[in-house]
Each structure stands twice: as structure tokens, then as C-alpha cells.
Write a protein that holds these residues in place. Structure first.
Motif, PDB file in Angstrom:
ATOM      1  N   ILE A  33       0.825  -1.200   0.000  1.00  0.00           N
ATOM      2  CA  ILE A  33       0.000   0.000   0.000  1.00  0.00           C
ATOM      3  C   ILE A  33       0.866   1.260   0.000  1.00  0.00           C
ATOM      4  CG2 ILE A  33      -0.167   0.043   2.509  1.00  0.00           C
ATOM      5  CD1 ILE A  33      -2.896   1.079  -0.038  1.00  0.00           C
ATOM      6  N   ALA A  34       2.072   1.178   0.567  1.00  0.00           N
ATOM      7  CA  ALA A  34       2.944   2.347   0.612  1.00  0.00           C
ATOM      8  C   ALA A  34       3.447   2.737  -0.772  1.00  0.00           C
ATOM      9  CB  ALA A  34       4.130   2.081   1.542  1.00  0.00           C
ATOM     10  N   ALA A  35       3.505   1.763  -1.686  1.00  0.00           N
ATOM     11  CA  ALA A  35       3.976   2.029  -3.044  1.00  0.00           C
ATOM     12  C   ALA A  35       2.825   2.205  -4.032  1.00  0.00           C
ATOM     13  CB  ALA A  35       4.891   0.894  -3.522  1.00  0.00           C
ATOM     14  N   TYR A  36       1.613   2.108  -3.524  1.00  0.00           N
ATOM     15  CA  TYR A  36       0.433   2.230  -4.385  1.00  0.00           C
ATOM     16  C   TYR A  36       0.103   3.711  -4.563  1.00  0.00           C
ATOM     17  CZ  TYR A  36      -4.237   1.205  -6.220  1.00  0.00           C
ATOM     18  OH  TYR A  36      -5.363   1.118  -7.016  1.00  0.00           O
ATOM     19  N   GLU A  37       0.567   4.290  -5.661  1.00  0.00           N
ATOM     20  CA  GLU A  37       0.436   5.726  -5.903  1.00  0.00           C
ATOM     21  C   GLU A  37      -0.111   5.983  -7.310  1.00  0.00           C
ATOM     22  OE1 GLU A  37       4.287   7.362  -5.307  1.00  0.00           O
ATOM     23  OE2 GLU A  37       4.390   6.824  -3.190  1.00  0.00           O
ATOM     24  N   PRO A  38      -1.397   5.809  -7.515  1.00  0.00           N
ATOM     25  CA  PRO A  38      -1.972   6.005  -8.857  1.00  0.00           C
ATOM     26  C   PRO A  38      -1.698   7.386  -9.443  1.00  0.00           C
ATOM     27  CG  PRO A  38      -3.536   4.907  -7.410  1.00  0.00           C
ATOM     28  CD  PRO A  38      -2.393   5.327  -6.547  1.00  0.00           C
ATOM     29  N   ALA A  39      -1.537   8.384  -8.601  1.00  0.00           N
ATOM     30  CA  ALA A  39      -1.294   9.726  -9.129  1.00  0.00           C
ATOM     31  C   ALA A  39       0.066   9.838  -9.807  1.00  0.00           C
ATOM     32  CB  ALA A  39      -1.391  10.746  -7.991  1.00  0.00           C
ATOM     33  N   SER A  40       0.986   8.916  -9.511  1.00  0.00           N
ATOM     34  CA  SER A  40       2.327   8.993 -10.096  1.00  0.00           C
ATOM     35  C   SER A  40       2.335   8.594 -11.568  1.00  0.00           C
ATOM     36  CB  SER A  40       3.294   8.109  -9.307  1.00  0.00           C
ATOM     37  OG  SER A  40       2.908   6.746  -9.377  1.00  0.00           O
ATOM     38  N   VAL A  41       1.391   7.739 -11.972  1.00  0.00           N
ATOM     39  CA  VAL A  41       1.227   7.364 -13.391  1.00  0.00           C
ATOM     40  C   VAL A  41      -0.274   7.310 -13.637  1.00  0.00           C
ATOM     41  CG1 VAL A  41       1.871   5.772 -15.244  1.00  0.00           C
ATOM     42  CG2 VAL A  41       3.303   5.925 -13.203  1.00  0.00           C
ATOM     43  N   GLU A  42      -0.847   8.453 -13.833  1.00  0.00           N
ATOM     44  CA  GLU A  42      -2.310   8.557 -13.875  1.00  0.00           C
ATOM     45  C   GLU A  42      -2.924   7.806 -15.036  1.00  0.00           C
ATOM     46  OE1 GLU A  42      -3.199  12.690 -13.856  1.00  0.00           O
ATOM     47  OE2 GLU A  42      -2.852  12.925 -11.692  1.00  0.00           O
ATOM     48  N   ALA A  43      -2.220   7.689 -16.147  1.00  0.00           N
ATOM     49  CA  ALA A  43      -2.788   7.050 -17.334  1.00  0.00           C
ATOM     50  C   ALA A  43      -2.812   5.531 -17.237  1.00  0.00           C
ATOM     51  CB  ALA A  43      -2.003   7.475 -18.581  1.00  0.00           C
ATOM     52  N   ALA A  44      -2.153   4.966 -16.231  1.00  0.00           N
ATOM     53  CA  ALA A  44      -2.124   3.517 -16.061  1.00  0.00           C
ATOM     54  C   ALA A  44      -3.329   3.055 -15.256  1.00  0.00           C
ATOM     55  CB  ALA A  44      -0.835   3.083 -15.377  1.00  0.00           C
ATOM     56  N   GLU A  45      -3.688   1.806 -15.464  1.00  0.00           N
ATOM     57  CA  GLU A  45      -4.681   1.162 -14.606  1.00  0.00           C
ATOM     58  C   GLU A  45      -3.941   0.566 -13.412  1.00  0.00           C
ATOM     59  OE1 GLU A  45      -7.615  -2.778 -14.685  1.00  0.00           O
ATOM     60  OE2 GLU A  45      -6.704  -2.021 -16.533  1.00  0.00           O
ATOM     61  N   TRP A  46      -4.389   0.874 -12.213  1.00  0.00           N
ATOM     62  CA  TRP A  46      -3.710   0.421 -11.007  1.00  0.00           C
ATOM     63  C   TRP A  46      -4.531  -0.656 -10.309  1.00  0.00           C
ATOM     64  CZ3 TRP A  46       0.844   2.329  -8.441  1.00  0.00           C
ATOM     65  CH2 TRP A  46       1.542   3.294  -9.181  1.00  0.00           C
ATOM     66  N   VAL A  47      -3.836  -1.693  -9.825  1.00  0.00           N
ATOM     67  CA  VAL A  47      -4.485  -2.779  -9.095  1.00  0.00           C
ATOM     68  C   VAL A  47      -3.699  -3.031  -7.815  1.00  0.00           C
ATOM     69  CG1 VAL A  47      -5.145  -5.208  -9.107  1.00  0.00           C
ATOM     70  CG2 VAL A  47      -5.349  -3.847 -11.199  1.00  0.00           C
ATOM     71  N   LEU A  48      -4.376  -2.955  -6.673  1.00  0.00           N
ATOM     72  CA  LEU A  48      -3.754  -3.257  -5.397  1.00  0.00           C
ATOM     73  C   LEU A  48      -3.979  -4.737  -5.107  1.00  0.00           C
ATOM     74  CD1 LEU A  48      -2.268  -2.189  -2.877  1.00  0.00           C
ATOM     75  CD2 LEU A  48      -4.522  -1.742  -1.864  1.00  0.00           C
ATOM     76  N   ALA A  49      -2.933  -5.538  -5.339  1.00  0.00           N
ATOM     77  CA  ALA A  49      -3.070  -6.984  -5.206  1.00  0.00           C
ATOM     78  C   ALA A  49      -1.699  -7.623  -5.175  1.00  0.00           C
ATOM     79  CB  ALA A  49      -3.893  -7.558  -6.369  1.00  0.00           C
ATOM     80  N   ASP A  50      -1.684  -8.894  -4.802  1.00  0.00           N
ATOM     81  CA  ASP A  50      -0.454  -9.692  -4.807  1.00  0.00           C
ATOM     82  C   ASP A  50      -0.345 -10.393  -6.152  1.00  0.00           C
ATOM     83  OD1 ASP A  50       1.660 -11.404  -4.433  1.00  0.00           O
ATOM     84  OD2 ASP A  50       1.015 -12.077  -2.444  1.00  0.00           O
ATOM     85  N   ALA A  51       0.674 -10.041  -6.926  1.00  0.00           N
ATOM     86  CA  ALA A  51       0.828 -10.596  -8.272  1.00  0.00           C
ATOM     87  C   ALA A  51       1.241 -12.061  -8.252  1.00  0.00           C
ATOM     88  CB  ALA A  51       1.854  -9.781  -9.058  1.00  0.00           C
ATOM     89  N   CYS A  52       1.513 -12.607  -7.081  1.00  0.00           N
ATOM     90  CA  CYS A  52       1.841 -14.034  -6.971  1.00  0.00           C
ATOM     91  C   CYS A  52       0.597 -14.881  -6.711  1.00  0.00           C
ATOM     92  CB  CYS A  52       2.853 -14.266  -5.855  1.00  0.00           C
ATOM     93  SG  CYS A  52       4.498 -13.615  -6.216  1.00  0.00           S
ATOM     94  N   GLU A  53      -0.555 -14.246  -6.536  1.00  0.00           N
ATOM     95  CA  GLU A  53      -1.796 -14.971  -6.285  1.00  0.00           C
ATOM     96  C   GLU A  53      -2.589 -15.124  -7.571  1.00  0.00           C
ATOM     97  OE1 GLU A  53      -3.999 -13.123  -3.207  1.00  0.00           O
ATOM     98  OE2 GLU A  53      -2.549 -13.610  -1.617  1.00  0.00           O
ATOM     99  N   LEU A  54      -2.862 -16.357  -7.926  1.00  0.00           N
ATOM    100  CA  LEU A  54      -3.546 -16.643  -9.194  1.00  0.00           C
ATOM    101  C   LEU A  54      -4.896 -15.949  -9.277  1.00  0.00           C
ATOM    102  CD1 LEU A  54      -3.471 -18.232 -11.843  1.00  0.00           C
ATOM    103  CD2 LEU A  54      -4.469 -20.172 -10.613  1.00  0.00           C
ATOM    104  N   SER A  55      -5.650 -15.969  -8.184  1.00  0.00           N
ATOM    105  CA  SER A  55      -6.987 -15.369  -8.201  1.00  0.00           C
ATOM    106  C   SER A  55      -6.918 -13.864  -8.441  1.00  0.00           C
ATOM    107  CB  SER A  55      -7.714 -15.662  -6.888  1.00  0.00           C
ATOM    108  OG  SER A  55      -6.973 -15.149  -5.781  1.00  0.00           O
ATOM    109  N   SER A  56      -5.891 -13.222  -7.882  1.00  0.00           N
ATOM    110  CA  SER A  56      -5.743 -11.784  -8.080  1.00  0.00           C
ATOM    111  C   SER A  56      -5.436 -11.461  -9.539  1.00  0.00           C
ATOM    112  CB  SER A  56      -4.617 -11.244  -7.187  1.00  0.00           C
ATOM    113  OG  SER A  56      -4.933 -11.410  -5.818  1.00  0.00           O
ATOM    114  N   LEU A  57      -4.606 -12.286 -10.159  1.00  0.00           N
ATOM    115  CA  LEU A  57      -4.265 -12.065 -11.562  1.00  0.00           C
ATOM    116  C   LEU A  57      -5.473 -12.306 -12.466  1.00  0.00           C
ATOM    117  CD1 LEU A  57      -0.739 -13.760 -11.682  1.00  0.00           C
ATOM    118  CD2 LEU A  57      -1.294 -11.338 -11.362  1.00  0.00           C
ATOM    119  N   GLU A  58      -6.254 -13.311 -12.144  1.00  0.00           N
ATOM    120  CA  GLU A  58      -7.472 -13.575 -12.924  1.00  0.00           C
ATOM    121  C   GLU A  58      -8.436 -12.402 -12.822  1.00  0.00           C
ATOM    122  OE1 GLU A  58      -8.875 -17.201 -11.257  1.00  0.00           O
ATOM    123  OE2 GLU A  58      -7.737 -18.475 -12.650  1.00  0.00           O
TER     124      GLU A  58
END
Length: 227
Positions: A33-58
Motif C-alpha cells: 500500500i505504501a507504493a500504491y500511488e496512482p497519481a504517479s502514473v495517472e494514465a495507467a490502470e492500477w491494481v492493489l493486489a499480490d501478483a503471486c496470487e492466481l486469483s488476483s491475476l485472474e
């Protein structure tokens, strides 16, 4: 092109910014959460999740992506993300960041990695490329080590001076893709002649460096950047 980047630290955000500038759609996945800064790259889609979890990636829709970049600061995480992207979501292209050069041997197609990018290795290769004349320097590996990008700068006393490129006895697995001459980038043709100071860039299958050295009449000393 739709790109997913796992890891929204300084590296991930920089990659995202470059890709967006070039017209691509980017999704950034960050679990801290400390690195979750959508304002730093506003044009990107941001997802707060663990990229090692299959369900989160789905849920994030990784199956819709053309490219995945595993760009976290943890090599273990980058390997898991790469493997999931390739095996579970059949992502066409997986690029992985290597933080510790000692782990580079793991970043192969067995872990789903198409291209491994090791910043320390690339920087070392750039130093070698800048100071090494008449040597063969491996700049990076491609396709999980199956292919290589190698470079040499012809020495002032090269025996190839004035000879046409068609006389180089390069094997079929080696392609001379570019000749850098002064401020010019040349697409080499068979009748173009070589000059001292020319920088030659090759894309080659792995294991072809001895044959390139023989064709270019280079000494036996090699400066590998990715071993």
C-alpha cells in the motif's frame, strides 16, 4: 498493446510511463500500500493486489495482456509472476527483471521468462562496450538464453578493413543486423565495406561466439556480459 507490470516501484513506474508515452495500455499491480500511488502514473490502470496470487491475476484480467513485465525488487516474486503469466495465462511475451546477477541462471523459459533483464549485467556490458575495441561483448540474452545480442568494434588494424560484408564467413545462426559508423546507423548490405571503428551488432543463437570471433578474425579473449 496491453501490458501488465508487476511491481510499481521506481522501475515499474518508469517502464509504465515510457510504454504509455508510446501508445500502449498499461496495468500496474502493486501489493504494498505504501507504493500504491496512482497519481504517479495517472494514465495507467492500477491494481492493489499480490501478483503471486492466481486469483488476483485472474480478477485483474492478465489473460487479456500481450506482455507481462515482472519488475519487482524481489527475484523470487519475479520468477513466480513469470511462471504464472506463461503457464496459467499463456501470455505471449514475458520480461523479467533480475535484481541479483547470481540468480540470472534461473530466469529461463523453464520459469516462463522470454527476456531476462539484469541491470548490473547491462551496465557492465555498456562499460565493456565503451572501452573494448577488437573484442566481442555479449550485451544481453534473449528468449531465455536461446539467443544473444553481441557487439564488437573493429580495431584500427583490423584485417577486414575495406572488405565487403559478403566475405564474412558467418554461420546461418548469426545475423549482422546493424553497423554503427560515426553518427550513422547502417542497415548492412552484402556489398557494403567494413571500416576500422565500425561497431557491429549481431543477433545470434547461443554458443556462436567462437564462430563469430573466427569470422571477424578476433583474438580468443572474450568479455561475456551475462555469465
Amino acid at each position: 498493446m496491453r501490458v501488465t507490470i508487476a511491481g510499481a516501484g521506481a522501475v515499474g513506474r518508469s517502464i509504465a510511463g515510457e510504454l504509455i508515452t508510446n501508445g500502449h495500455r498499461v496495468m500496474l499491480i502493486e501489493r504494498d500500500i505504501a507504493a500504491y500511488e496512482p497519481a504517479s502514473v495517472e494514465a495507467a490502470e492500477w491494481v492493489l493486489a499480490d501478483a503471486c496470487e492466481l486469483s488476483s491475476l485472474e480478477e485483474a484480467g492478465m489473460q487479456l495482456c500481450d506482455v507481462v513485465v515482472a519488475a519487482t525488487g524481489d527475484d523470487k516474486v519475479n520468477l513466480v509472476v513469470s511462471l504464472l503469466a506463461k503457464t496459467e495465462f499463456a501470455v505471449r511475451r514475458v520480461v523479467a527483471r533480475v535484481n541479483d546477477p547470481a540468480n540470472e541462471w534461473l530466469f529461463t523459459e523453464n520459469w516462463g521468462v522470454d527476456v531476462a533483464v539484469s541491470t548490473p549485467r547491462i551496465l557492465a556490458a555498456m562499460v565493456e562496450e565503451a572501452v573494448s575495441v577488437g573484442e566481442l561483448v555479449q550485451l544481453m540474452t534473449l528468449r531465455g538464453g536461446q539467443a544473444e545480442l553481441v557487439e564488437t568494434t573493429l580495431a584500427p588494424d583490423t584485417p577486414l578493413a575495406g572488405r565487403p560484408i559478403r566475405e564474412l564467413a558467418l554461420p546461418p545462426e548469426v545475423a549482422l543486423v546493424t553497423v554503427l559508423r560515426a553518427n550513422r546507423v547502417l542497415v548492412p548490405g552484402p556489398d557494403d565495406t567494413l571500416r576500422p571503428g565500425d561497431e557491429l551488432l549481431f543477433v545470434t543463437s547461443a554458443g556462436m561466439q567462437p564462430r563469430i570471433r573466427s569470422a571477424l578474425r578476433l583474438p580468443e579473449t572474450v568479455l561475456p556480459a551475462t555469465e
